[in-house]
Design a protein around this motif. Structure first.
Motif, PDB file in Angstrom:
ATOM      1  N   LEU A  91       0.814  -1.221   0.000  1.00  0.00           N
ATOM      2  CA  LEU A  91       0.000   0.000   0.000  1.00  0.00           C
ATOM      3  C   LEU A  91       0.847   1.271   0.000  1.00  0.00           C
TER       4      LEU A  91
ATOM      5  N   PHE B 179       0.134   3.699  -2.845  1.00  0.00           N
ATOM      6  CA  PHE B 179      -1.146   4.383  -2.634  1.00  0.00           C
ATOM      7  C   PHE B 179      -0.989   5.521  -1.629  1.00  0.00           C
TER       8      PHE B 179
ATOM      9  N   LEU C 135      -4.181   1.481  -6.207  1.00  0.00           N
ATOM     10  CA  LEU C 135      -4.967   0.381  -5.644  1.00  0.00           C
ATOM     11  C   LEU C 135      -5.171  -0.716  -6.682  1.00  0.00           C
TER      12      LEU C 135
ATOM     13  N   GLN D 215     -11.846   3.686  -0.348  1.00  0.00           N
ATOM     14  CA  GLN D 215     -11.370   2.854  -1.450  1.00  0.00           C
ATOM     15  C   GLN D 215     -10.247   1.919  -0.992  1.00  0.00           C
ATOM     16  N   MET D 216      -9.367   2.406  -0.138  1.00  0.00           N
ATOM     17  CA  MET D 216      -8.295   1.567   0.373  1.00  0.00           C
ATOM     18  C   MET D 216      -8.854   0.393   1.176  1.00  0.00           C
TER      19      MET D 216
ATOM     20  N   ALA E 201     -10.538  -2.109  -1.113  1.00  0.00           N
ATOM     21  CA  ALA E 201      -9.509  -2.889  -1.812  1.00  0.00           C
ATOM     22  C   ALA E 201      -8.907  -3.936  -0.881  1.00  0.00           C
TER      23      ALA E 201
END
Length: 237
Positions: free
Chosen positions: A15, A18, A50, A217-218, A221
């Motif tokens: 991550l 991101f 992502l 959104q993270m 995901a």
């Protein structure tokens, strides 16, 4: 059940792009009054990362997990929605609304219909209905109906995300919790957009909208990688 600390150790490095892209967006803070392809790229870059996060788990992972493929597809449509919203003052707001509606339908399909949990559906339905009722006096033209349909779709997505979270008997998993929190944050982000656009200027609206949006959104995901819980535990042990 894999602990959150274990998950952070395993998934955190994937991550990093991101997180860096999100920081770039907030540091540059490009003015919305001058939309451009560069500003669209900077806004979409965290979502692109992502995509990479999911793809980094391997082609076989995506091939074996239809839910992960649907979430990846949802992220792709989200990127299109983000791009359209860059030019919302030029008449592309409804286009962005459509892209995000498709995103939520894909997320809903990824979360599935089991367990049904009608009580959660009732609670989310009431909250969505109240939110739309409060927005309704400020809406006009096609948005009177478009916002209503969108509220129903995102409410359905939130129901399916929340329904999967079973807090009793230690049946919950970190990915279920991630999906639930992501859905709630998505609703908060979209509600802030609606209030700011249709009702009255919301203080710090852009910061609130984008912070909750990227976090949502993270988390969504992250909810796609549940099937790797056992492998993660073995690698970290």
């Amino acid at each position: 059940m894999v602990s959150p600390v274990t998950v952070v150790k395993a998934e955190g490095p994937k991550l990093v792009p991101f997180i860096k892209a999100t920081c770039v967006y907030f540091v540059l803070w490009l003015p919305t009054s001058s939309p451009s392809w560069f500003s669209a790229l900077i806004k979409c870059l965290p979502i692109f990362c992502l995509w990479i996060f999911l793809l980094a788990h391997g082609v076989s992972f995506l091939g074996d997990r239809s839910s992960a493929r649907k979430i990846l597809a949802g992220l792709i449509f989200s990127s299109l929605g983000d791009a359209f919203l860059i030019w919302q003052e030029q008449g592309y707001f409804s286009h962005g609304l459509l892209m995000f509606a498709i995103t939520h339908l894909l997320y809903s399909s990824a979360f599935g219909m089991k367990p049904l949990n009608p009580r959660a559906g009732l609670v989310v339905g009431v909250i969505s209905g109240i939110s739309y009722a409060l927005l309704y006096p400020y809406l006009s033209g096609p948005f009177t109906y478009l916002v209503g349909v969108y509220a129903a779709i995102i409410g359905f997505m939130a129901w399916r995300a929340i329904a999967g979270l079973q807090l009793t008997n230690d049946l919950w998993t970190w990915t279920q919790l991630s999906a639930c929190l992501g859905a709630v944050l998505f609703i908060m982000s979209d509600l802030a957009i609606a209030v700011n656009k249709f009702c009255f200027p919301l203080p710090y609206s852009r910061a609130i909208i984008m912070a909750t949006y990227y976090a949502a959104q993270m988390l969504i995901a992250l909810s796609a990688v549940e099937c790797q819980d056992a492998d993660v535990a073995r690698k970290i042990a």
